[in-house]
Design an enzyme around this catalytic site. Structure first.
Site, PDB file in Angstrom:
ATOM      1  N   GLU A 217       0.848  -1.220   0.000  1.00 43.03           N
ATOM      2  CA  GLU A 217       0.000   0.000   0.000  1.00 43.03           C
ATOM      3  C   GLU A 217       0.873   1.257   0.000  1.00 43.03           C
ATOM      4  OE1 GLU A 217      -3.006  -0.278  -0.563  1.00 43.03           O
ATOM      5  OE2 GLU A 217      -3.878  -2.025   0.398  1.00 43.03           O
TER       6      GLU A 217
ATOM      7  N   GLN B  88      -5.782   4.194  -5.966  1.00 42.68           N
ATOM      8  CA  GLN B  88      -6.454   3.890  -4.695  1.00 42.68           C
ATOM      9  C   GLN B  88      -5.870   4.701  -3.540  1.00 42.68           C
ATOM     10  OE1 GLN B  88      -7.837  -0.317  -4.060  1.00 42.68           O
ATOM     11  NE2 GLN B  88      -6.418  -0.715  -5.719  1.00 42.68           N
TER      12      GLN B  88
ATOM     13  N   ARG C 192     -14.763  -2.863  -5.463  1.00 43.16           N
ATOM     14  CA  ARG C 192     -15.023  -3.834  -4.383  1.00 43.16           C
ATOM     15  C   ARG C 192     -15.949  -4.929  -4.879  1.00 43.16           C
ATOM     16  NH1 ARG C 192     -10.944  -3.314  -2.595  1.00 43.16           N
ATOM     17  NH2 ARG C 192     -10.680  -1.848  -4.293  1.00 43.16           N
TER      18      ARG C 192
END
Length: 676
Positions: free
Chosen positions: A215, A245, A602
């Site tokens: 991340e 993201q 998602r």
């Protein structure tokens, strides 16, 4: 499942700096775990020389489990898999001398920080909650940007910033005197140490010879600097991230750190993972088209081999009550027809306030649900207060717990008294609690402050002696003697709230009594054991909520990152909600678009958007516009279920012409002649 060629390339490239641009659902965790195995088995690295860093405890736990499955416990021994903050804490524990700290330091949570700032700034901020929040946020931002109080003061331009910088100085001095660290210090202190201390830097570069960061788009300035210091000139590292993201700018995350990598490490190898193993092709097409409206450093397009999939539904409701009714109605019907689990459904929204009506509807229909990010029992302030008292009883060296309880309820022991006590304790290498009994303390501390302090610690010492032989009466005396109940009634927003909070304290006391006295099933425990069990429970409960229960999931878009659900409802697709009004005002639409992108990606099988014709806002009814993001999606893939279908001028003209032709045909038929 075998790795695809891009994943394989990402695993095997180990000779220099590497950026893996991993799109949503592209198997990045598999790449990281396989790369760790590859480094150990094929490249001669020892597990203790490898560190994998991520952002949340949950992600770190999952990664540990995956690595243990791939490597086995023995081969993985010594491997560091941790959050940034845990790694920072590890460095601080080993380097406390170089940092000029005592070996036993304490950690401040958000609540401790707020309480201290409130005390320190009484004369300027006078307990204004909003200003205190802004101050805490400003201090956090300064720390994330590696700025100390002096630099913050030098940079301050406005009166407010000058005041905040001054308060930062007072706060920093207090933490140092009491040997306390807050959350941001866990990155700030190690980073500054490694920047200025060549020996410490070399020690850590030798210890961690390969670094993996998950991340990476969520890193802030100080985290990026820490990574740079740890990898050094050798630059043996892999960072995995997705600029599409990056949704945490309010926490200091800088997607620009992806661009900085290229500048700081010109030999950077960029590998893209674009095959998605989660969603249908239609969902990915919509996500790709939406996010293409944002500027990009690196282009990527997600694709899938899971088939084209269902159209994306758009449901228009009359108002927010109707919206909740429609979503829950659709969910019940879908669940009934398709024999699915409730756990297959997620309702995602931009702000927490949107969840209430969905909760109410689910409850009325007896559908099990879970809200992510709710407050756990052990995170409630009253429970943390009581546990802090018990921590001081069982470990008088716990300065953090001592600082939390010493003036809760109020005892006229202010920040100035505590700062002097902290300085005295530091020079004597003692905890704050034991230093309070020193005869010599009266040289630096006098009057009401000293009297109140010694009265408090004398009373605590009496309770501690009683607890050795009779723990249950001791804890009962503690709760009574601190007069907590009347304090709750003074400080709670309403008598009802005070009553609820006292009920929680009684509940904790009941559990403790049961554990201390033992039951048919369990042996009696000591007070030490009970306190340890509760403290761990509070840490563990944050993870306990992840157990797989069959419940509809309700959460914010921010909380949904990293998760996937077969069926997703993305609610409140309106201008002012998503994109949020504050982002529209600040012209920060790109991040809101990334949030919408996270929400869309998602969904595995089906995705439904909802919006309202009217919505109540601050007591008045408004008529919101559909979100611009809905209009940016490929309209052929959307099924607008209402008359508010977005129609292009061309369509409107064609529709008008065919309507006219129909009328002509009917007229002609009625007259019994062929239409012209």
């Amino acid at each position: 499942m075998r790795l695809n060629p891009s994943q394989q390339h990402a695993v095997e490239f180990v000779t220099g700096p590497c950026l893996v641009l991993a799109g949503a659902g592209s198997g990045k965790t598999r790449v990281i775990t396989n790369k760790i195995a590859h480094l150990i088995r094929q490249c001669g690295y020892q597990a203790r020389h490898i560190a994998a860093v991520t952002f949340t405890n949950k992600a770190a736990r999952e990664m540990k489990e995956r690595v243990a499955q791939t490597l086995g416990r023995q081969e993985a021994r010594g491997l560091t898999i941790a959050t940034f903050h845990t790694l920072g804490l590890e460095i601080i524990k080993k380097e406390y001398k170089a940092l000029g700290m005592k070996a036993k330091f304490s950690l401040f949570d958000e609540y401790d920080q707020q309480a201290l700032l409130k005390d320190l700034t009484e004369q300027w901020i006078d307990g204004d909650k909003d200003l205190l929040k802004q101050l805490a946020s400003a201090i956090g931002n300064w720390k994330n940007d590696l700025l100390g109080p002096e630099q913050a003061e030098a940079l301050a331009r406005t009166e407010r910033d000058k005041l905040f910088a001054h308060c930062y100085g007072l706060y920093d001095a207090h933490l140092r005197a009491c040997n306390v660290l807050d959350f941001d210090d866990l990155i700030l202190r190690p980073t500054l140490l490694l920047q200025r201390d060549a020996e410490a830097r070399e020690r850590w570069q030798n210890r961690l010879r390969y670094l993996l960061v998950d991340e990476y788009q969520d890193t802030n300035t100080s985290q990026y600097e820490l990574v740079k210091m740890l990898v050094g000139a050798r630059a043996r590292f892999t960072v995995v991230g997705d600029d599409d993201q990056s949704i945490y700018s309010w926490r200091g995350a800088r997607p620009q750190n992806l661009a900085l990598l290229q500048q700081d490490f010109p030999a950077l190898q960029v590998i893209k993972l674009e095959q998605n193993y989660r969603s249908t092709e239609r969902i990915l097409k919509a996500a790709n088209i939406l996010i293409a409206n944002n500027p990009h450093l690196y282009e990527k397009r997600l694709f899938s081999s899971l088939g084209y999939g269902e159209a994306l539904k758009v449901v228009t409701a009359n108002n927010e009550d109707h919206e909740a009714e429609r979503v829950v109605g659709e969910l019940i019907a879908h669940h009934f027809i398709h024999k699915t689990r409730y756990g297959d459904y997620a309702i995602l929204y931009r702000g927490n306030h949107q969840s209430r009506l969905f909760e109410k509807m689910l409850m009325q229909n007896r559908i099990p649900y879970r809200i992510s990010g709710g407050t756990s029992f052990f995170a409630r302030p009253e429970i943390k207060d009581l546990l802090s008292y018990l921590r001081v009883l069982t470990n008088p060296d716990d300065d953090s717990a001592f600082l939390r309880v010493v003036n809760t309820p109020r005892r006229e022991i202010g920040p100035a008294t505590l700062q002097k006590l902290g300085e005295w304790a530091a020079t004597r290498q003692k905890s704050l609690y034991s230093a309070s009994f020193d005869v010599g303390l009266s040289q630096t501390l006098t009057g009401r402050g000293l009297e109140s302090l010694q009265q408090f610690t004398g009373w605590m010492a009496h309770i501690a002696r009683l607890a050795e032989s009779e723990p249950v009466p001791a804890v009962r005396d503690l709760v009574r003697g601190m007069e907590y109940e009347s304090w709750l009634y003074e400080t709670s927003p309403s008598p009802k709230a005070a009553e609820m909070r006292m009920k929680n304290v009684d509940q904790l006391f009941a559990w403790m009594t049961e554990m201390l006295e033992g039951s048919d099933l369990n042996e009696p425990m000591t007070l030490d054991q009970v306190v340890t069990r509760f403290t761990l429970r509070e840490m563990m409960e944050r993870g306990d909520n992840d157990e797989e229960l069959d419940q509809v999931q309700l959460m914010t878009l921010h909380a949904s990152k990293g998760l996937e659900f077969p069926y997703v409802f993305l609610v409140g697709m309106e201008e002012g909600l998503l994109p949020h009004q504050s982002s529209i005002d600040e012209n920060n639409i790109d991040e809101e678009r990334r949030l919408a992108y996270v929400g869309i990606t998602r969904a595995q099988k089906e995705l439904t958007f909802t919006l309202c014709r009217e919505r109540r806002q601050y007591g008045e009814t408004i008529k919101p516009e559909p979100s611009r993001f809905l209009l940016e999606l490929p309209q052929d893939d959307l099924a607008w279920e209402s008359s508010r279908k977005i129609v292009s001028p061309e369509d409107r003209m064609a529709k008008g012409q065919s309507h006219l032709a129909n009328i002509k045909a009917q007229l002609a038929k009625a007259k019994g002649q062929s239409p012209q």
